[in-house]
Scaffold this motif. Structure first.
Motif, PDB file in Angstrom:
ATOM      1  N   VAL A  13       0.849  -1.190   0.000  1.00 21.80           N
ATOM      2  CA  VAL A  13       0.000   0.000   0.000  1.00 21.80           C
ATOM      3  C   VAL A  13       0.887   1.244   0.000  1.00 21.80           C
ATOM      4  N   GLU A  14       0.682   2.102  -0.935  1.00 24.29           N
ATOM      5  CA  GLU A  14       1.379   3.383  -1.092  1.00 24.29           C
ATOM      6  C   GLU A  14       2.795   3.187  -1.598  1.00 24.29           C
ATOM      7  N   SER A  15       3.614   2.407  -0.891  1.00 28.04           N
ATOM      8  CA  SER A  15       4.967   2.096  -1.333  1.00 28.04           C
ATOM      9  C   SER A  15       5.490   0.947  -0.479  1.00 28.04           C
ATOM     10  N   THR A  16       6.571   0.323  -0.939  1.00 28.78           N
ATOM     11  CA  THR A  16       7.174  -0.757  -0.151  1.00 28.78           C
ATOM     12  C   THR A  16       7.652  -0.223   1.193  1.00 28.78           C
ATOM     13  N   GLU A  17       8.289   0.936   1.191  1.00 28.56           N
ATOM     14  CA  GLU A  17       8.806   1.519   2.427  1.00 28.56           C
ATOM     15  C   GLU A  17       7.675   1.822   3.413  1.00 28.56           C
ATOM     16  N   LYS A  18       6.600   2.411   2.919  1.00 26.19           N
ATOM     17  CA  LYS A  18       5.476   2.740   3.798  1.00 26.19           C
ATOM     18  C   LYS A  18       4.833   1.476   4.351  1.00 26.19           C
ATOM     19  N   THR A  19       4.665   0.478   3.523  1.00 29.36           N
ATOM     20  CA  THR A  19       4.055  -0.776   3.972  1.00 29.36           C
ATOM     21  C   THR A  19       4.913  -1.439   5.038  1.00 29.36           C
ATOM     22  N   GLU A  20       6.228  -1.438   4.839  1.00 34.44           N
ATOM     23  CA  GLU A  20       7.132  -2.013   5.843  1.00 34.44           C
ATOM     24  C   GLU A  20       6.997  -1.278   7.173  1.00 34.44           C
ATOM     25  N   GLN A  21       6.906   0.054   7.126  1.00 37.69           N
ATOM     26  CA  GLN A  21       6.805   0.826   8.360  1.00 37.69           C
ATOM     27  C   GLN A  21       5.485   0.562   9.069  1.00 37.69           C
ATOM     28  N   VAL A  22       4.391   0.501   8.319  1.00 36.98           N
ATOM     29  CA  VAL A  22       3.083   0.246   8.925  1.00 36.98           C
ATOM     30  C   VAL A  22       3.058  -1.133   9.580  1.00 36.98           C
ATOM     31  N   LEU A  23       3.628  -2.133   8.907  1.00 43.24           N
ATOM     32  CA  LEU A  23       3.624  -3.481   9.485  1.00 43.24           C
ATOM     33  C   LEU A  23       4.611  -3.594  10.641  1.00 43.24           C
ATOM     34  N   TYR A  24       5.677  -2.816  10.631  1.00 41.54           N
ATOM     35  CA  TYR A  24       6.558  -2.750  11.802  1.00 41.54           C
ATOM     36  C   TYR A  24       5.762  -2.236  13.003  1.00 41.54           C
TER      37      TYR A  24
END
Length: 825
Positions: free
Chosen positions: A454-465
C-alpha cells in the motif's frame, strides 16, 4: 565487611516464611557476613530448589502424595508447583480423575496440606495443562488471526456489476467468522506476475523454536539445538514457449514450528510469461502453489504475524506507484453486515471511471490453538493473548476458582509455562489498540493484512513494523500484565516465561518480561553448553529491576543422566544469571514405594524412584547455596548487547558479536534503550544502578529510527558503541583452564562477588588475573559449605583448583588497581 541482601529472611527453617517477592526490601541496611555465612551454609526455604509437580498421567493417591513431598523435603527442595500435565495416550484408562471432580478437589487440597506440613511452598500452574486456556474460552475470546477472501467484479454493458472470479467465502474453526472490513480497490491488471504463494510441506525444527546456546559462530548461518539447515525447496521458472525456461525466484525452505502457518508468499519483479513451473530440489515438494499479478510484500505472512520467524533475507521489489495500492482510491467499509458481504457491489462508487474492482473481505477466525497435556475434560481453546478481557476470563474460570476453594494462605504463587500455541495477529479491539499506541488510523492500510503493498514498499514495511510492535505491546500489557495484576491483588508471586523460548508468537522475549514479578527462562539437561533463554531472562531482570531471575531447570532429565550432568547445566545457568531454579519436572508417583524408575509418559527422572536420587542431594545443596549468594548485591555485567527492535526477537547465537567469551554480558532491545538506560560517566546505567561499560551491536540487529537516534546519542555522551568485544578487558580474566570455567559478576557497595563454576567432570586448575587488586580473596566452596582465603600475586594473578563440577564464590574488597579498568579502545 558487609554484603546487602535483597530481602529480609528468617533463619528459622521451621517458621512460616513469606516468598522473596513478598518480603520487604531492606534499604540502607545490611546483614552481617556472619549471618550471611549461616544462611549460605543452611539456606532457608526461599533459596532452595522448587519443582513442577506433574499430575494426571494416572490415578492420584494420598500415600503417593505424602511420599512425594517427604522425599522432596528430605532431599532439600523448598517448594512445589502443582501442575496438571501428563503425556499419557489415555489417562482415563490409567485411572486419572477429571479435573474439578470431587476426588480431584480432595487430592488437590491434600497435596497442598502435605506440602505445607513438610515445609514446602505450594504454587499453582496458571492452567490445566499449558499454557492458558480451557473449555471456558469461547471463540470470541480465543486466539484469532486475519483471513482474507477476494473477488474481482466488472461492470457489464448494462451497468450491472458481475463477478469475474473468486468469492468472499471464509471458513474458520467451529464456523466462527467475525468480519473486520470489506475493501474495494481498483484493479491493476497488466498481465505480468509479481508473486508466488505456496503451501509448504514444513520440515525440521523451526528457527524460532530452536533453543539458542553458545554453539559457536557459523558465518551467517543460523544455529540452534535440534536445528538442521534445510536446502531450498526449488525455483520458480517462466517460459514463453514451454521449451526455454528462465529462473524467476528461489523458494527457500519452510521449517516446522508450534502452531505454524505454513503458507508463504515470495515476491519478485514484474515478469511476463505464458508458462510457469516450480522445479523442486531433491525430494522437496509443495502442497500447492499459484502465481499472481498483484504487488505483494515478500513473505508478508511473517510480516503480518501470521507466522513467527526472524527477519532475514526478505526482498520486496521496489514497485512503481502504478503497481501498488493507492489508499486514496480505496473504499473501506468496517465491520460490514452479512448483507453487505453477500452484495459487495453495494460499496462500489457509482461515479467511478474504473470498471473493474477487487473486493477483499477481511475477517477474523480462530487460530484453533488449544491447551494441551492437561486433564482432558478441561482442555479447550487457548485464550486471546492480546485481550485483557480474555485473560481475565481465563483467570476467573480457573485460577480464581482454585484460590477460592483452597484455605487462605495455602498458595504462595502462580507459575506460567512458555507460550507454545502458535502465532496470533488479531483481537476484536485491534484497530482501537493500534491507534492508541501508534497515533494514527490503521484502516486505510488494512490491505497489508492480505499481503498488498500500500502506497509504497517503504510505507508498507513501516506500517507493518508498527503493527508487530502493537501485537508485542498487547501481549505484554493485556496478557502477562493482566495476570501479574491479578496475582498482586491476591498477594501472590507471579512467575512467567514471558513469552518463552519457542517464540512462536511475534513478540520481544526480553522487554515483555518487564511486567512480570519474577521472569523465568529455561534450560534442558541435554543442553551441555547451556541455553541463552536464561540469558534473555536475567538480562530482563537486570534491565527492569526484577529481584529474581528464575529458570525452568534441567528439563527432560532422564534416568541415564548423572548428578555430574545436573551440576554442569546448573553451573552454566547460574553463570548466565539464573537466581532460582524450578525443576521440570517431578511426576506424582501413586505408589508409596516403587522398585523401578517411574515413567509418566516421559522420563521426568528427578523423582524419588530414581536410583540416583540420594546421589543428587549435593546438586540441590550446591544450587541452594548458589542462589543465596546470587541474590546479593546487584548484577555487574561488562557490556550490553543490542539485539534488535523488530519482533520476534531473542538472542541468536550466530548474530552475537565476537570477543565476548570472557565477558559478562546482557542483551537488550530498543525498549530498554528508550525507557531504562541513560548515559553517565561514559557508561550505560539503569535506574537500579546496573552499569554497562559499552554497548555492542549484534549482527543484523534492526534498529528503527528512534533507536538509532538513541544509540547515536549514547555515543555522543561518551558510551563506547562497538561491533565487537575484543578490545574490552574483563575485570576477571581466566588465563588457564578457561574452557572448563564459566562465571558471572555481581557487586555490592563495597565488595566484588564472582560466581565461578567448573563445568568439567574432572578436577581443574585455573589461573586467574584481576584488574583490581584485593588484599585477600574469600573463597566460598558451595559443595562443602566451607570458606578459605587466598592472596593475589603482585600482578593480580592467583590460582584455584576446582573439583569436578564444583562451584565457588570469590568475594573481596578492592585495595588498588593492578591494570587500568577503563578499556583502551
Amino acid at each position: 565487611m558487609l554484603l546487602p541482601i535483597l530481602a529480609l529472611v528468617s533463619s528459622l527453617q521451621a517458621q512460616p516464611e513469606r516468598s522473596v517477592l513478598q518480603q520487604p526490601i531492606v534499604t540502607g541496611n545490611t546483614l552481617s557476613s556472619r549471618f550471611l555465612e549461616k544462611l549460605w551454609r543452611n539456606p532457608t526455604r526461599d533459596y532452595r530448589m522448587k519443582t513442577w509437580w506433574f499430575f494426571g498421567f494416572e490415578h492420584t493417591s494420598d500415600e503417593g502424595i505424602t511420599a512425594d513431598v517427604k522425599a522432596l523435603s528430605k532431599a532439600g527442595f523448598g517448594g512445589v508447583v502443582y501442575y496438571d500435565q501428563n503425556h499419557a495416550n489415555d489417562p482415563k484408562a490409567n485411572g486419572a480423575e477429571d479435573a474439578f471432580s470431587p476426588e480431584w478437589w480432595r487430592h488437590l487440597r491434600f497435596a497442598a496440606a502435605e506440602a505445607r506440613r513438610n515445609g514446602l511452598t505450594f504454587e499453582l500452574n496458571i492452567s490445566n495443562g499449558y499454557c492458558a486456556g480451557g473449555k471456558w474460552i469461547d471463540p470470541e475470546h480465543a486466539m484469532q488471526r486475519v483471513k482474507a477472501a477476494e473477488m474481482v467484479m466488472v461492470k457489464g454493458s448494462d451497468g450491472e456489476w458481475l463477478t469475474e472470479r473468486g468469492d468472499l467465502n471464509i471458513l474458520g474453526p467451529e464456523g466462527y467468522v467475525s468480519d473486520i472490513a470489506l475493501i474495494a480497490m481498483p484493479c491493476r491488471d497488466d498481465g505480468k506476475m509479481r508473486h508466488v504463494t505456496a503451501r509448504y510441506n514444513a520440515k525440521g525444527k523451526g528457527r524460532n523454536g530452536a533453543m539458542q546456546g553458545p554453539l559457536g559462530k557459523n558465518g551467517d548461518n543460523f544455529t540452534g539445538y535440534g536445528f538442521t539447515t534445510l536446502p531450498d525447496v526449488g525455483t520458480l521458472q517462466v517460459s514463453d514457449d514451454s521449451t526455454v525456461w528462465r529462473e524467476v525466484a528461489t523458494l527457500g525452505p519452510m521449517y516446522r514450528s508450534q502452531g505454524g502457518y505454513f503458507v508463504r508468499t515470495t515476491a519478485f519483479p514484474a515478469t511476463e510469461g505464458k508458462f510457469w513451473r516450480v522445479c523442486p530440489v531433491g525430494d522437496a515438494s509443495l502442497k500447492e502453489w499459484h502465481v499472481g499479478g498483484e504487488a505483494m510484500l515478500d513473505r508478508w505472512e511473517e510480516r503480518t504475524a501470521l507466522h513467527s520467524d526472524f527477519a532475514e533475507g526478505e526482498e520486496t521489489p521496489d514497485y512503481l506507484p502504478s503497481e501498488v495500492v493507492n489508499p486514496q482510491e480505496n473504499v473501506v467499509c468496517l465491520k460490514p453486515s452479512m448483507a453487505m458481504v453477500e452484495n459487495p457491489a453495494a460499496i462500489l462508487p457509482s461515479d467511478s471511471a474504473n470498471t473493474k474492482w477487487r473486493i477483499i473481505r477481511l475477517a477474523s477466525v480462530m487460530t484453533g490453538a488449544k491447551s494441551k497435556h492437561g486433564r482432558q475434560n478441561l482442555i479447550g481453546y487457548e485464550c486471546d493473548k492480546l485481550s485483557e478481557e480474555a485473560a481475565n476470563l481465563h483467570w476467573n474460570s480457573y485460577i480464581q476458582v482454585l484460590l477460592d476453594s483452597l484455605p487462605t494462605g495455602t498458595v504462595s504463587g502462580i507459575t506460567m509455562d512458555s507460550h507454545e500455541g502458535g502465532s496470533q495477529n488479531w483481537t476484536p479491539r485491534m484497530l482501537e489498540e493500534f491507534h492508541k499506541r501508534q497515533g494514527y488510523d490503521f484502516s486505510p492500510f488494512l490491505p497489508v493484512l492480505a499481503g498488498y503493498v500500500v502506497e509504497s514498499t517503504e510505507k508498507t514495511e513501516q506500517v507493518l513494523y508498527d503493527y508487530r510492535q502493537t501485537i508485542n505491546a498487547l501481549i505484554r500489557d493485556n496478557y502477562f500484565g493482566t495476570f501479574q495484576r491479578r496475582a498482586e491483588q491476591q498477594g501472590l508471586d507471579f512467575t512467567a516465561q514471558a513469552i518463552g523460548n519457542a517464540l512462536c508468537i511475534t513478540g520481544d522475549a526480553i522487554s515483555v518480561k518487564q511486567v512480570v514479578g519474577k521472569p523465568q527462562g529455561e534450560f534442558w539437561t541435554y543442553q551441555r553448553q547451556g541455553a541463552y533463554d536464561v540469558k534473555d531472562c536475567s538480562s530482563a531482570a537486570h534491565l527492569y529491576g526484577k529481584p529474581v531471575a528464575s529458570a525452568e531447570a534441567m528439563t527432560d532429565c532422564e534416568y541415564k543422566d548423572t548428578p555430574a550432568d545436573l551440576h554442569r547445566v546448573a553451573g552454566i545457568a547460574f553463570s548466565m544469571g539464573a537466581q532460582e531454579m524450578v525443576v521440570c519436572a517431578t511426576p506424582h508417583i501413586p505408589l508409596a514405594r516403587t522398585d523401578k524408575p517411574y515413567i509418566a509418559g516421559r522420563e521426568y527422572a528427578i523423582n524419588r524412584s530414581n536410583p540416583k536420587w540420594r546421589q543428587m542431594k549435593p546438586v540441590w545443596e550446591q544450587a541452594a547455596r548458589s542462589m543465596v549468594m546470587l541474590r546479593q548485591g546487584k548484577a555487574a555485567p561488562d557490556v550490553l548487547i543490542f539485539i534488535g527492535d523488530d519482533v520476534p526477537v531473542k538472542t541468536i547465537s550466530s548474530r552475537l558479536p565476537d570477543g565476548i567469551g570472557q565477558l559478562d554480558w546482557d542483551v537488550c532491545t530498543g525498549d530498554a534503550l528508550k525507557n531504562r538506560l541513560v548515559a553517565k560517566d561514559g557508561k550505560l546505567c539503569t535506574p537500579d544502578g546496573v552499569e554497562y561499560r559499552a554497548l555492542l551491536i549484534a549482527d543484523k540487529a534492526h534498529a528503527c529510527r528512534e533507536t538509532q537516534k538513541l544509540i547515536d546519542g549514547f555515543k555522543e555522551a561518551g558510551v563506547p558503541v562497538l561491533c565487537s568485544g575484543e578490545s574490552i578487558v574483563p575485570p576477571l580474566q581466566m588465563e588457564e583452564g578457561m574452557e572448563a570455567v564459566v562465571h558471572t559478576h555481581r557487586k555490592t557497595e563495597n565488595e566484588e562477588l564472582f560466581y565461578i563454576a567448573n563445568i568439567e567432570d574432572e578436577e581443574t586448575p585455573i589461573r586467574f588475573r584481576l584488574q583490581a587488586m584485593p588484599q585477600k580473596i574469600c573463597v566460598w566452596h558451595n559443595l562443602s559449605g566451607k570458606k578459605k582465603y587466598l592472596k593475589c600475586q603482585e600482578d593480580g594473578s592467583f590460582s584455584l583448583t576446582l573439583k569436578p563440577c564444583e562451584s565457588v564464590f570469590l568475594t573481596f574488597h578492592i585495595t588498588k588497581i593492578v591494570a587500568p579498568i577503563e578499556t583502551v579502545w
